[in-house]
Design an enzyme around this catalytic site. Structure first.
Site, short mmCIF file in Angstrom:
data_model
loop_
_atom_site.label_atom_id
_atom_site.label_comp_id
_atom_site.label_asym_id
_atom_site.label_seq_id
_atom_site.Cartn_x
_atom_site.Cartn_y
_atom_site.Cartn_z
N HIS A 64 0.39 -1.26 -0.09
CA HIS A 64 -0.05 0.17 0.11
C HIS A 64 1.14 1.41 -0.05
CE1 HIS A 64 -2.94 2.98 1.74
NE2 HIS A 64 -2.19 3.04 2.53
N HIS A 89 3.72 6.44 5.67
CA HIS A 89 3.11 7.43 6.42
C HIS A 89 2.62 7.31 7.11
CE1 HIS A 89 0.24 5.07 2.90
NE2 HIS A 89 -0.44 5.55 3.48
N ASP A 90 2.01 5.23 7.12
CA ASP A 90 1.29 4.70 8.28
C ASP A 90 2.50 3.71 9.49
OD1 ASP A 90 -1.85 5.15 6.98
OD2 ASP A 90 -1.18 3.41 5.49
N GLU A 93 1.56 5.45 12.42
CA GLU A 93 -0.25 4.39 12.83
C GLU A 93 0.10 3.66 13.58
OE1 GLU A 93 -3.19 6.83 10.01
OE2 GLU A 93 -4.42 5.85 11.59
N ASP A 94 0.28 3.08 12.61
CA ASP A 94 0.12 1.39 12.74
C ASP A 94 1.65 1.14 13.31
OD1 ASP A 94 -2.16 1.94 10.64
OD2 ASP A 94 -1.66 1.36 9.41
MN MN Z 1 -2.79 4.68 3.97
#
Ligand code: MN
Length: 743
Positions: A64, A89-90, A93-94
């Site tokens: 992704h 980008h993630d 967050e993840d």
């Molecule tokens: Mn994303």
């Protein structure tokens, strides 16, 4: 389709590497300074951080971020900082990594972009009504730090839309709602026309799959015919441009299923009558010694010397570009087949800007910090956020949307300077545009030397002089005579106290009126009032009530019980249902699993399910469900504007739904017909209808004029299938030319 579970870890790693290499190839093909090293470092880091995580489709998660990075390079045109940020980008967050880790490894710039991206997607989508809107506000608030945050977010959304198929249906609807309400208008405003079209088209595909498939099929069938007319159309143009020694490219543009659907809806026409499926684009290569604008006009006169132009449809975005930077010359001409065909004429540079928006601006503008229109727009959004104290985020969204969609007018100052304003701006808006103080003390204006009131709507070309007085102060009704977000925001904060008192007053009026009807002021009962009075948000309605512009005298009928509703009736055949209705009407249906598509039958209506008054769907229409405060499910058409708004503001209360008819309820629907008048026609029509046992007539209206007759039939049916059958049967009557459902 790859079955990801069957891949060995080695094969999987190979797939990831090859996708990353594709990204590097994309990047190598750009004019950016090649910083492959830091991109590779970002990839290795993200790949390690996401190791073992998978997307819903089963593919490794890292696919992704790589895909988002490829969109960032190929479709938005950004460079290494953005590519690294997209890859990362993630991560915060993840995974367990923090922004500090990113900063240490990649520096403060990338860390702050990743931080911005994390903040806007990390919000808790709780039960709060305005969760998404609040989130979007955060999104906009990050703009001043770095525009790239919003561009990468747009790429992220585009990839999520492209892979939406693997999401559960209710989640799909929530995402498509946001996409249509926020991301597509945003992409349009930023000038990313291709992305905007794709986002809208994908939303449409997932919301109305059956209609989408059908349109796509019809487009496929029409495609050879379109190719022929394209070739015939361009041949003489090519000949003439060649004789001028021009270098150019001519492209065929076919309308997307979504814009075809929109046209069919607004014009009430079938696919066959959408005549502008084909548009033509001419892209001119620059001639070193000549002006590109002049070249466009030469091409224009070449085309109009061959084909007759439509008098009202020439658009000159060359002399005055749109605010989002769009430049082109549009002309609609009569093609050889007797259809209007739009031709868009652009230079190579203009084309790049049209398709890639601001990113292309960066490419063509020298000097990094040139004050482009876009910077100005971002600044105005930021101003609005600074001056406003919006009582809730929904109000903010509506105001913001106002700005996204408006097109602009051009007016002159007394000194002859040109100023760009949103269309429908009033004299008062212009005063606030010049300066807050001028707005607050404005008493009137002179347009072309004639005195006009504050509420006067300005037109392009007006010369406007604002008159002020020290003794003047803003009044409450000024909010209604401004249309720009900026002026409204300043006035709202200036008049906050008075507004609050009025809102409170209006709110009490509504509560008292509802109490008399034994109703609670829930989101659903309020929505009924908002729809009735045509307001977007409750506070505006409270204000109007308080000021006496509208009143609540006749609202009783709005809440009349379903069974006596004008457009629905219980069929006589129903057996022993009335008891159930009495006991369970208004209660929630048992246990809803939001992850599944819910099946509704007309027999459910009244017990836990209600039909939305705004769009009045009938069985067979694509629908969705909305869970209201009391737990009832309200059934809306998927293309209902109210439903779209609910999707984006209350996403987690939306259910994907389909329904079948049990022939318990029949629904009132209207069909319009037209044809050539002849004796006995009415009798033929009535015979066709009454032969159909599942349809009964409520009333018929006809008018004949000069041998042509037009009319409407109001009938009760069980489902859209009944309507389709009836329409087909009616069309067998030779004299009838059109038969279609109109609600
Ligand atoms: Mn994303």
């Amino acid at each position: 389709m790859i079955d990801y579970h069957k891949l060995t870890p080695e094969q999987e790693e190979e797939m990831i590497r090859s996708e990353f290499n594709a990204l590097l190839r994309d990047y190598a093909a750009t004019a950016h300074k090649q910083k492959v090293e830091i991109i590779t470092k970002a990839f290795e880091f993200a790949n390690k951080a996401h190791k073992g995580a998978r997307r819903r489709s089963g593919e490794p998660y890292i696919m992704h971020p790589i895909a988002v990075a490829r969109i960032v390079v190929n479709e938005i045109g950004l460079g290494s900082t953005s590519i690294c940020s997209a890859l990362l980008h993630d991560v915060v967050e993840d995974t367990d990594y923090t922004c500090e880790d990113i900063e240490e490894l990649f520096g403060p710039k990338i860390a702050s972009i990743v931080n911005g991206l994390t903040k806007i997607s990390g919000g808790i989508f709780g039960d709060k009504a305005s969760a998404q809107a609040e989130n979007f506000r955060k999104l906009i608030l990050t703009i001043p730090e770095d525009v790239r945050v919003i561009l990468i977010k747009m790429a992220d959304r585009l990839h999520n839309m492209r892979t939406l198929g693997s999401m559960p249906p209710a989640k799909q609807l929530k995402i498509t709602g946001e996409t249509q309400y926020i991301y597509a208008p945003l992409a349009q405003r930023l000038g990313f026309f291709l992305i905007k079209t794709e986002l809208e088209n994908l939303s449409f595909k997932f919301e109305q799959p059956a209609i989408y498939d059908e349109l796509e099929k019809k487009l496929m069938q029409a495609s050879p015919m379109l190719e022929d007319s394209f070739q015939i159309f361009i041949r003489p143009i090519q000949k003439l441009l060649d004789s001028y020694g021009y270098q150019y490219e001519i492209l065929k543009r076919i309308k997307s299923p979504y814009s075809i659907f929109k046209k069919m809806q607004t014009k009430h026409i079938p696919f066959e009558e959408v005549y502008d499926l084909l548009a033509v684009r001419i892209i001119l290569k620059p001639k070193p010694t000549e002006d590109e604008k002049a070249n466009c006009w030469v091409a224009y006169s070449a085309i109009t010397s061959i084909y007759k132009p439509h008098p009202d449809r020439t658009r000159d975005w060359i002399t005055t570009p749109k605010t989002n930077g769009y430049e082109a010359l549009h002309v609609t001409v009569m093609g050889p087949g007797g259809n209007w065909i739009e031709v868009q004429i652009r230079s190579e540079r203009m084309n790049e800007i049209a398709e890639r928006g601001i990113a292309a601006h960066w490419k063509y503008k020298t000097g990094e910090h040139s004050e482009s229109d876009l910077d100005e727009w971002f600044k105005s959004v930021k101003d609005m956020l600074d001056t406003s104290d919006f009582c809730n985020a929904i109000e903010f969204m509506d105001t913001f949307k106002l700005n996204l969609y408006s097109t602009e007018i051009y007016v002159f100052t007394p000194k002859g300077d040109i100023r760009k304003l949103p269309a429908k701006s009033t004299a008062l808006d212009f005063a606030f545009y010049l300066h807050t103080d001028i707005g607050l003390h404005c008493i009137g204006a002179k347009v072309d030397h004639k005195l006009v009131p504050l509420s006067h709507e300005l037109q392009s070309g007006d010369q406007v002089e604002i008159l002020t007085s020290k003794n003047q102060h803003p009044q409450l009704d000024w909010i209604d005579i401004t249309t720009t977000a900026k002026a409204k925001a300043i006035l709202r904060s200036y008049l906050r106290k008075e507004i609050n008192a009025n809102i409170k007053n209006g709110q009490v009026m509504v509560e008292e009126a509802l109490a008399k009807l034994h109703k609670a002021p829930t989101a659903e009962t309020l929505q009924v009032l908002l729809d009735h009075f045509k307001y977007n948000n409750a506070n505006d309605m409270y204000m109007a009530l308080s000021k006496g512009t509208i009143n609540l005298d006749d609202i009783g009928q709005l809440y009349a019980p379903q069974q006596t509703n004008k457009w629905m009736r219980i069929w006589k055949l129903q057996f022993g249902k009335s008891k159930k209705e009495e006991s369970s009407s208004g209660t929630a249906p048992q246990q809803i699993d939001k992850k599944k598509v819910i099946h509704i039958t007309d027999a459910d209506i009244g017990s836990g399910y209600r039909i939305a008054d705004c769009c009045q769907p009938i069985p067979g229409d694509p629908v969705l469900g909305f869970i209201d405060e009391s737990g009832q499910v309200i059934v809306h058409k998927r293309d209902c504007p109210v439903a779209q708004k609910l999707q984006s503001s209350y996403g987690n209360r939306i259910l994907s739904a389909d329904w079948e008819t049990k022939k318990v309820l029949s629904f009132l629907t209207t069909i319009s017909i037209s044809g050539i008048d002849q004796t006995g026609l009415l009798k033929q029509i009535v015979t066709v209808i009454s032969d159909d046992y599942s349809i009964s007539i409520k009333n018929i209206n006809f008018e004949t004029k000069d041998g042509v007759f037009e009319g409407t039939l109001s009938i009760y049916v069980y489902s859209t299938e009944d309507i389709n059958n009836l329409c087909n049967n009616l069309l067998k009557i030779k004299a009838l030319k059109t038969v279609k459902r109109i609600n």
